[in-house]
Scaffold this motif. Sequence first.
Motif, PDB file in Angstrom:
ATOM      1  N   VAL A  27       3.038  -0.492   3.490  1.00  0.00           N
ATOM      2  CA  VAL A  27       1.686   0.132   3.801  1.00  0.00           C
ATOM      3  C   VAL A  27       0.978  -0.736   4.776  1.00  0.00           C
ATOM      4  CG1 VAL A  27       1.397   1.079   1.340  1.00  0.00           C
ATOM      5  CG2 VAL A  27       0.969  -1.272   1.812  1.00  0.00           C
ATOM      6  N   GLY A  28       1.699  -1.323   5.627  1.00  0.00           N
ATOM      7  CA  GLY A  28       1.185  -2.052   6.852  1.00  0.00           C
ATOM      8  C   GLY A  28       1.260  -3.521   6.431  1.00  0.00           C
ATOM      9  N   ALA A  29       0.263  -3.971   5.804  1.00  0.00           N
ATOM     10  CA  ALA A  29      -0.025  -5.440   5.477  1.00  0.00           C
ATOM     11  C   ALA A  29       0.747  -5.745   4.391  1.00  0.00           C
ATOM     12  CB  ALA A  29      -1.284  -5.827   5.651  1.00  0.00           C
ATOM     13  N   GLY A  30       1.362  -4.942   3.903  1.00  0.00           N
ATOM     14  CA  GLY A  30       2.137  -5.313   2.506  1.00  0.00           C
ATOM     15  C   GLY A  30       3.024  -4.202   2.100  1.00  0.00           C
ATOM     16  N   GLU A  31       3.619  -4.399   0.801  1.00  0.00           N
ATOM     17  CA  GLU A  31       4.569  -3.155   0.187  1.00  0.00           C
ATOM     18  C   GLU A  31       3.940  -2.895  -1.197  1.00  0.00           C
ATOM     19  OE1 GLU A  31       8.199  -4.723  -0.473  1.00  0.00           O
ATOM     20  OE2 GLU A  31       8.890  -4.999   1.430  1.00  0.00           O
ATOM     21  N   GLY A  32       4.010  -1.447  -1.341  1.00  0.00           N
ATOM     22  CA  GLY A  32       3.403  -0.663  -2.450  1.00  0.00           C
ATOM     23  C   GLY A  32       4.638  -0.166  -3.269  1.00  0.00           C
ATOM     24  N   ILE A  33       4.395  -0.093  -4.540  1.00  0.00           N
ATOM     25  CA  ILE A  33       5.454   0.498  -5.489  1.00  0.00           C
ATOM     26  C   ILE A  33       5.236   1.832  -5.800  1.00  0.00           C
ATOM     27  CG2 ILE A  33       4.881  -0.919  -7.350  1.00  0.00           C
ATOM     28  CD1 ILE A  33       7.915  -0.929  -8.272  1.00  0.00           C
ATOM     29  N   LEU A  34       6.071   2.767  -5.780  1.00  0.00           N
ATOM     30  CA  LEU A  34       5.785   4.328  -6.375  1.00  0.00           C
ATOM     31  C   LEU A  34       6.988   4.325  -7.413  1.00  0.00           C
ATOM     32  CD1 LEU A  34       4.210   7.092  -6.009  1.00  0.00           C
ATOM     33  CD2 LEU A  34       6.008   7.611  -4.583  1.00  0.00           C
ATOM     34  N   ARG A  35       6.227   4.104  -8.617  1.00  0.00           N
ATOM     35  CA  ARG A  35       7.156   4.193  -9.876  1.00  0.00           C
ATOM     36  C   ARG A  35       7.874   5.582  -9.978  1.00  0.00           C
ATOM     37  NH1 ARG A  35       4.147   0.127 -14.122  1.00  0.00           N
ATOM     38  NH2 ARG A  35       4.851  -1.749 -13.201  1.00  0.00           N
ATOM     39  N   ARG A  36       9.023   5.582 -10.669  1.00  0.00           N
ATOM     40  CA  ARG A  36       9.493   6.989 -10.982  1.00  0.00           C
ATOM     41  C   ARG A  36       8.560   7.889 -11.734  1.00  0.00           C
ATOM     42  NH1 ARG A  36      15.233   6.135 -14.186  1.00  0.00           N
ATOM     43  NH2 ARG A  36      14.125   4.452 -14.009  1.00  0.00           N
ATOM     44  N   ASN A  37       7.837   7.587 -12.469  1.00  0.00           N
ATOM     45  CA  ASN A  37       6.813   8.393 -13.593  1.00  0.00           C
ATOM     46  C   ASN A  37       5.640   8.621 -12.724  1.00  0.00           C
ATOM     47  OD1 ASN A  37       5.981   5.771 -13.595  1.00  0.00           O
ATOM     48  ND2 ASN A  37       5.179   6.260 -15.713  1.00  0.00           N
ATOM     49  N   GLU A  38       5.570   8.045 -11.365  1.00  0.00           N
ATOM     50  CA  GLU A  38       4.266   8.517 -10.619  1.00  0.00           C
ATOM     51  C   GLU A  38       4.687   9.380  -9.414  1.00  0.00           C
ATOM     52  OE1 GLU A  38       1.440   7.764 -11.317  1.00  0.00           O
ATOM     53  OE2 GLU A  38       1.503   6.111 -12.976  1.00  0.00           O
ATOM     54  N   LYS A  39       5.919   9.651  -9.515  1.00  0.00           N
ATOM     55  CA  LYS A  39       6.304  10.683  -8.507  1.00  0.00           C
ATOM     56  C   LYS A  39       6.378  12.221  -8.980  1.00  0.00           C
ATOM     57  CE  LYS A  39      10.684   9.021  -7.954  1.00  0.00           C
ATOM     58  NZ  LYS A  39      11.907   8.857  -6.975  1.00  0.00           N
ATOM     59  N   ILE A  40       5.984  13.409  -8.032  1.00  0.00           N
ATOM     60  CA  ILE A  40       5.865  14.746  -8.403  1.00  0.00           C
ATOM     61  C   ILE A  40       7.109  15.233  -8.818  1.00  0.00           C
ATOM     62  CG2 ILE A  40       4.873  16.883  -7.791  1.00  0.00           C
ATOM     63  CD1 ILE A  40       2.789  15.335  -5.918  1.00  0.00           C
ATOM     64  N   GLY A  41       7.409  15.867 -10.033  1.00  0.00           N
ATOM     65  CA  GLY A  41       8.678  16.474 -10.222  1.00  0.00           C
ATOM     66  C   GLY A  41       9.880  15.595  -9.931  1.00  0.00           C
ATOM     67  N   ARG A  42      10.610  16.154  -8.991  1.00  0.00           N
ATOM     68  CA  ARG A  42      11.992  15.437  -8.541  1.00  0.00           C
ATOM     69  C   ARG A  42      12.080  15.127  -7.292  1.00  0.00           C
ATOM     70  NH1 ARG A  42      16.269  19.570 -11.728  1.00  0.00           N
ATOM     71  NH2 ARG A  42      15.617  19.319 -13.717  1.00  0.00           N
ATOM     72  N   GLU A  43      10.785  14.699  -6.829  1.00  0.00           N
ATOM     73  CA  GLU A  43      10.575  14.142  -5.487  1.00  0.00           C
ATOM     74  C   GLU A  43      11.625  13.134  -5.324  1.00  0.00           C
ATOM     75  OE1 GLU A  43       6.133  14.612  -3.975  1.00  0.00           O
ATOM     76  OE2 GLU A  43       6.399  12.882  -5.192  1.00  0.00           O
ATOM     77  N   SER A  44      12.156  12.998  -3.790  1.00  0.00           N
ATOM     78  CA  SER A  44      13.218  12.156  -3.433  1.00  0.00           C
ATOM     79  C   SER A  44      12.870  11.923  -2.104  1.00  0.00           C
ATOM     80  CB  SER A  44      14.625  12.454  -3.444  1.00  0.00           C
ATOM     81  OG  SER A  44      14.912  13.699  -2.752  1.00  0.00           O
ATOM     82  N   TYR A  45      12.948  10.636  -1.441  1.00  0.00           N
ATOM     83  CA  TYR A  45      12.450  10.224  -0.191  1.00  0.00           C
ATOM     84  C   TYR A  45      13.545   9.299   0.474  1.00  0.00           C
ATOM     85  CZ  TYR A  45       8.021  11.502  -1.803  1.00  0.00           C
ATOM     86  OH  TYR A  45       6.910  12.074  -2.452  1.00  0.00           O
ATOM     87  N   ARG A  46      13.908   9.413   1.543  1.00  0.00           N
ATOM     88  CA  ARG A  46      14.812   8.468   2.461  1.00  0.00           C
ATOM     89  C   ARG A  46      14.124   7.493   3.137  1.00  0.00           C
ATOM     90  NH1 ARG A  46      17.928  13.046   5.438  1.00  0.00           N
ATOM     91  NH2 ARG A  46      15.418  13.791   5.627  1.00  0.00           N
ATOM     92  N   PRO A  47      14.554   6.495   3.510  1.00  0.00           N
ATOM     93  CA  PRO A  47      14.146   5.261   4.447  1.00  0.00           C
ATOM     94  C   PRO A  47      13.603   5.877   5.414  1.00  0.00           C
ATOM     95  CG  PRO A  47      16.323   4.670   3.561  1.00  0.00           C
ATOM     96  CD  PRO A  47      16.016   6.087   3.069  1.00  0.00           C
TER      97      PRO A  47
END
Length: 539
Positions: A162-182
Amino acid sequence: MAITSANQLELLQTADAVAREKMIDPELVVQALEESLARAAKSRYGAEMDIRVHIDRKTGRSKFTRVRTVVADDMVENHQAEVTVAQAREFLEAPEIGNEIIDEVPPVEMGRIAAQSAKQVILQKVREAERDRQFEEFKDRAGTIINGVVKREEYGNVIVDVGAGEGILRRNEKIGRESYRPNDRIRCYIKDVRREVRGPQIFLSRTDPQFMAELFKMEVPEIYDGIIEIKAVARDPGSRAKIAVISHDNSIDPVGACVGMRGSRVQAVVNELQGEKIDIIPWNEDAPTFLVNALQPAEVTKVVLDEEAERIEVVVPDEQLSLAIGRRGQNVRLASQLTGLDIDILTETEESERRQKEFAARTGLFMEALDLDEFFAQLLVSEGFTNLEEVAYVDVSELTVIEGIDEDTSSELQARARDYLEAASKKALDTARELGVEESLIEFDGLTPQMILALAQDGVKTLEDFATCADWELAGGWTTENGERKKDEGVLEPFDMSLEEAQKLVMTARITLGWVDPADLATEEGEDDADDTEEEAEA
């Protein structure tokens, strides 16, 4: 490495370069250097000594000093860092407790181990400064949307740059079966920022209801400007959502403004939420009206609100039941979240059957208690009489207005009702006494014989027992467990006793027993009234 032979200006330049790279205050890096040099000096001169190092901010020259503090004769614990008043006279003319004796000491040679230790101190200080800066930057951004880049995925949790740091998006905070790549770009809601041992933790979410509210704020200028207000949001992430809006300008339609031209505004939000269907509902102060809107697209024919229990009963046409409930109860669940009320849905047929049962039960009661035929009993029920107390103690004029009932008949009906109630009360008291109820409870003002019997059957047999009861144990109430509201049945709830009435009765019992002094109670009430007056004055 000898400090005296080091390029002292280069030391300052290095500190400044590190500070710029890590985006922290250069002074913090210099302080870390001073602390690391002081540690190295202590390992040379002795760990018990108070060695301090000062680096000149202009020339880079390092000055090593030994500090000794003047203390009382009986307070000396560290002879290397503390001296008595008598000893201090060798260095100071008029020493006092708390004075410091400062002597400059020769710079030290930094060996490999000392240099490594100094490096660790500097790295630790820089890391702490980074964490503090990151926390300060993000602590006030909780509740807003941020754009980031996916760095990696760990056990279903997404780590986001997120720019000046790192954030964590937990599994249960994702919509449905969203998947992301680097390196995928991602938009998230900053749900919380916490300072933890391992550093500031930025918790992100895409399922939080406020994420959708913030997206609408970005897409709808009227919301951003405060002309339209989002009053409530309910989501089933990735599937369906409801949002309640109100306009503070009568010339602007809140629903139309959120939908936009040809649905452009709402469609932008839907696309971000992976196709989540959104119902935009006009908010209304009247809870039943708001609920009717919230249950759209289902039609509602009748609404009954129980404000004390925060429950609402909704009657819908038989063919609308499945639409009102929604797939797997989704529609009614979202409407309940939106309104903050528990919703019971009945069809017109079910409601009609329930009313018929209530009508038949009341008819049977009047037939048995008042010795009436079915037609006469049904006539009383049709006129709105629900119990014997109403018949026994109502004004005669309310009976004589019924067709076919004159004053004599009214008097006879009331006499029969009173006789029946008196016989029932006597029977209830006799049964209560058999169960062991003491006269102190029977003679207590405010409890009917039927109430006393109900208390006896629940194990409350003395005035002391009654005085220890909580108001909700008598009148009933609601508790929330794991997000679900559950009903607590009250012993006297069948007699329509409210929480306020229960509180008053219990307090009266405590005063009667001498547990509570009425004067103290009056004083507390006076203080509360004074506090309320002050708050009103401040407002």
